[in-house]
Write an enzyme that holds these catalytic residues in place. Sequence first.
Site, PDB file in Angstrom:
ATOM      1  CG  ASP A 175      26.042  37.393  41.829  1.00 34.18           C
ATOM      2  OD1 ASP A 175      26.038  36.509  41.222  1.00 34.18           O
ATOM      3  OD2 ASP A 175      26.668  38.624  40.653  1.00 34.18           O
TER       4      ASP A 175
ATOM      5  CG  HIS B  60      27.718  34.753  39.334  1.00 36.14           C
ATOM      6  ND1 HIS B  60      27.702  35.566  39.644  1.00 36.14           N
ATOM      7  CD2 HIS B  60      29.439  34.540  38.606  1.00 36.14           C
ATOM      8  CE1 HIS B  60      29.165  36.579  38.972  1.00 36.14           C
ATOM      9  NE2 HIS B  60      30.032  35.994  38.893  1.00 36.14           N
TER      10      HIS B  60
ATOM     11  CD  GLU C 253      33.493  33.511  33.041  1.00 39.29           C
ATOM     12  OE1 GLU C 253      33.543  33.688  31.761  1.00 39.29           O
ATOM     13  OE2 GLU C 253      33.248  34.284  33.624  1.00 39.29           O
TER      14      GLU C 253
ATOM     15  CG  ASN D 106      37.456  33.709  39.411  1.00 39.50           C
ATOM     16  OD1 ASN D 106      37.791  32.769  40.373  1.00 39.50           O
ATOM     17  ND2 ASN D 106      37.271  34.334  38.360  1.00 39.50           N
TER      18      ASN D 106
ATOM     19  CD  GLU E 293      33.431  35.958  39.284  1.00 40.25           C
ATOM     20  OE1 GLU E 293      32.571  35.949  38.572  1.00 40.25           O
ATOM     21  OE2 GLU E 293      34.816  36.642  38.814  1.00 40.25           O
TER      22      GLU E 293
HETATM   23  O1  G3I Z   1      33.815  49.470  28.452  1.00 41.74           O
HETATM   24  C1  G3I Z   1      33.033  49.704  27.711  1.00 41.74           C
HETATM   25  C2  G3I Z   1      32.142  51.265  27.450  1.00 41.74           C
HETATM   26  O2  G3I Z   1      33.148  52.016  27.438  1.00 41.74           O
HETATM   27  C3  G3I Z   1      30.825  51.640  27.471  1.00 41.74           C
HETATM   28  O3  G3I Z   1      31.092  52.479  27.055  1.00 41.74           O
HETATM   29  C4  G3I Z   1      29.737  51.040  27.854  1.00 41.74           C
HETATM   30  C5  G3I Z   1      27.902  50.306  26.829  1.00 41.74           C
HETATM   31  O4  G3I Z   1      27.740  49.496  27.375  1.00 41.74           O
HETATM   32  O5  G3I Z   1      30.678  49.321  27.885  1.00 41.74           O
HETATM   33  C6  G3I Z   1      31.142  49.348  28.459  1.00 41.74           C
HETATM   34  O6  G3I Z   1      31.605  48.063  28.754  1.00 41.74           O
HETATM   35  C7  G3I Z   1      31.015  46.881  29.589  1.00 41.74           C
HETATM   36  C8  G3I Z   1      31.498  46.823  30.507  1.00 41.74           C
HETATM   37  O7  G3I Z   1      30.621  45.565  31.544  1.00 41.74           O
HETATM   38  C9  G3I Z   1      32.168  48.341  31.667  1.00 41.74           C
HETATM   39  O8  G3I Z   1      31.358  48.671  32.396  1.00 41.74           O
HETATM   40  C10 G3I Z   1      30.706  46.201  28.807  1.00 41.74           C
HETATM   41  O9  G3I Z   1      29.520  46.030  27.712  1.00 41.74           O
HETATM   42  C11 G3I Z   1      29.887  44.601  29.413  1.00 41.74           C
HETATM   43  O10 G3I Z   1      29.811  43.608  29.118  1.00 41.74           O
HETATM   44  C12 G3I Z   1      30.538  44.542  30.538  1.00 41.74           C
HETATM   45  O11 G3I Z   1      30.229  43.863  31.774  1.00 41.74           O
HETATM   46  C13 G3I Z   1      30.422  42.967  32.870  1.00 41.74           C
HETATM   47  C14 G3I Z   1      31.126  41.555  31.798  1.00 41.74           C
HETATM   48  O12 G3I Z   1      31.767  40.636  33.414  1.00 41.74           O
HETATM   49  C15 G3I Z   1      31.631  41.665  30.776  1.00 41.74           C
HETATM   50  O13 G3I Z   1      33.438  41.687  31.065  1.00 41.74           O
HETATM   51  C16 G3I Z   1      30.456  42.993  33.700  1.00 41.74           C
HETATM   52  O14 G3I Z   1      29.973  44.465  34.675  1.00 41.74           O
HETATM   53  C17 G3I Z   1      31.002  42.336  34.991  1.00 41.74           C
HETATM   54  O15 G3I Z   1      30.249  42.464  36.107  1.00 41.74           O
HETATM   55  C18 G3I Z   1      31.129  41.209  34.458  1.00 41.74           C
HETATM   56  O16 G3I Z   1      31.485  39.905  35.268  1.00 41.74           O
HETATM   57  C19 G3I Z   1      32.061  39.059  35.785  1.00 41.74           C
HETATM   58  C20 G3I Z   1      33.500  38.543  35.297  1.00 41.74           C
HETATM   59  O17 G3I Z   1      35.039  39.050  34.937  1.00 41.74           O
HETATM   60  C21 G3I Z   1      33.465  36.640  35.863  1.00 41.74           C
HETATM   61  N1  G3I Z   1      32.728  35.319  35.422  1.00 41.74           N
HETATM   62  C22 G3I Z   1      31.153  36.626  35.235  1.00 41.74           C
HETATM   63  C23 G3I Z   1      31.171  37.983  35.960  1.00 41.74           C
HETATM   64  C24 G3I Z   1      29.448  37.902  35.433  1.00 41.74           C
HETATM   65  O18 G3I Z   1      29.382  38.208  33.970  1.00 41.74           O
END
Ligand code: G3I
Length: 362
Positions: free
Chosen positions: A281, A251, A174, A215, A279
């Site tokens: 969906d 997406h 990104e 990506n 990715e």
């Molecule tokens: O790790 C912390 C954890 O310690 C805490 O307890 C919890 C409470 O909310 O949060 C956890 O972090 C979260 C993480 O996912 C792991 O579950 C973040 O808040 C949350 O923002 C994060 O979301 C992810 C997002 O990327 C940001 O990294 C999504 O699951 C994931 O599906 C999404 O994936 C991205 C790709 O990497 C890049 N392209 C877009 C795609 C969708 O956004």
Amino acid sequence: MPHTSRPRPHRRRRVLRPLPLAVAGALIATVAVTLPQLTPDASAATTLRGFADARGVRVGAAVGDTPLTSDSSYTTVLDREFNSVTAENAMKWDALEPSRGSYNWAAADRLVNHAASHDQGVRGHTLVWYSQLPSWLKNGNFSASQLNTILKNHIDTTVGRYKGRIYAWDVINETFDEDGSMRSSLWQDKLGTGYIANALRWAHAADPAAKLYINDYNIEADNAKSDALYALAKQLLAQGVPLHGIGFQSHFVVGQVPSSMKANLKRFSDLGLEVSVTELDIRIPLPASTAELAQQSTDYKTASENCLGVPRCAGVTVWGLTDKYSWVPGTFSGYGAALPYNESYAAKPAYTGLSNGLNPNA
Ligand code: G3I
């Protein structure tokens, strides 16, 4: 596991079938021991991974550590249907290196080991991203030269640890804005665009056989963002930078798979690059109607065919497998139902669409 972006042919489960009586009798008369007849289990060929294996491509799913370690229905579907996995979060910088120089490999190792024992390849996601950076890095106020060293160390350590076990890395994630300009980020702002070539070269040195990707999202159509990426890819290749593939996140919103997607992927493939849907969906406004679920099925088929119909398409990965754990409702209020399985692991029409997209005879 073999060091190639092509999947190993899926080992076919074998079932024992009794021999017809007359044949068995004749055999018993001539040999002391009769051997069971081994025939391939037809069901293996009708899974997503069965179709993907037959074409020599990957069908993958993004995997969360929580369901991987706590939900056996999830792992049953994952291992039956997918020949590739991507860590949904476990290989991001904040997860891997929460404090400087101190790594937490537990969740990433779990996924890589799981994949090895289920004949699955691993896509590495992701090394250089503007998001999910640990606070020590975001707020460290490092000089350009310090930041360069930090980035190189992170890439050397991470790619080096999984050398030979990850068939492709999303090295750069990104990096563009929607208008095709470089996105402002810690990397861009401090290091300039040169960080992209450096990161690719460092990753290549750490694992020369891994396919290295840029990506991004909203690059599936022919538009300002994909034009800018195309120009960058061409330039990097001309400079001999080890860039091997482009990941089209995909997406989508139901009914909105871009009509220029296949032609757009093909222009990248014509540069000699791999292309992958990384990715996928397809979100639906909730509650999803029967007509929308049917349209979503068509969209899954179209999106996967848009890649698989292009030379050098390495495969299609869905961002999760069940609506139970999808990131979509948390980010797009009022939307959901984006994946091939519902929250109770029933296959949706989308599953059939994806399956038909993978099956060249459908
Ligand atoms: O790790 C912390 C954890 O310690 C805490 O307890 C919890 C409470 O909310 O949060 C956890 O972090 C979260 C993480 O996912 C792991 O579950 C973040 O808040 C949350 O923002 C994060 O979301 C992810 C997002 O990327 C940001 O990294 C999504 O699951 C994931 O599906 C999404 O994936 C991205 C790709 O990497 C890049 N392209 C877009 C795609 C969708 O956004």
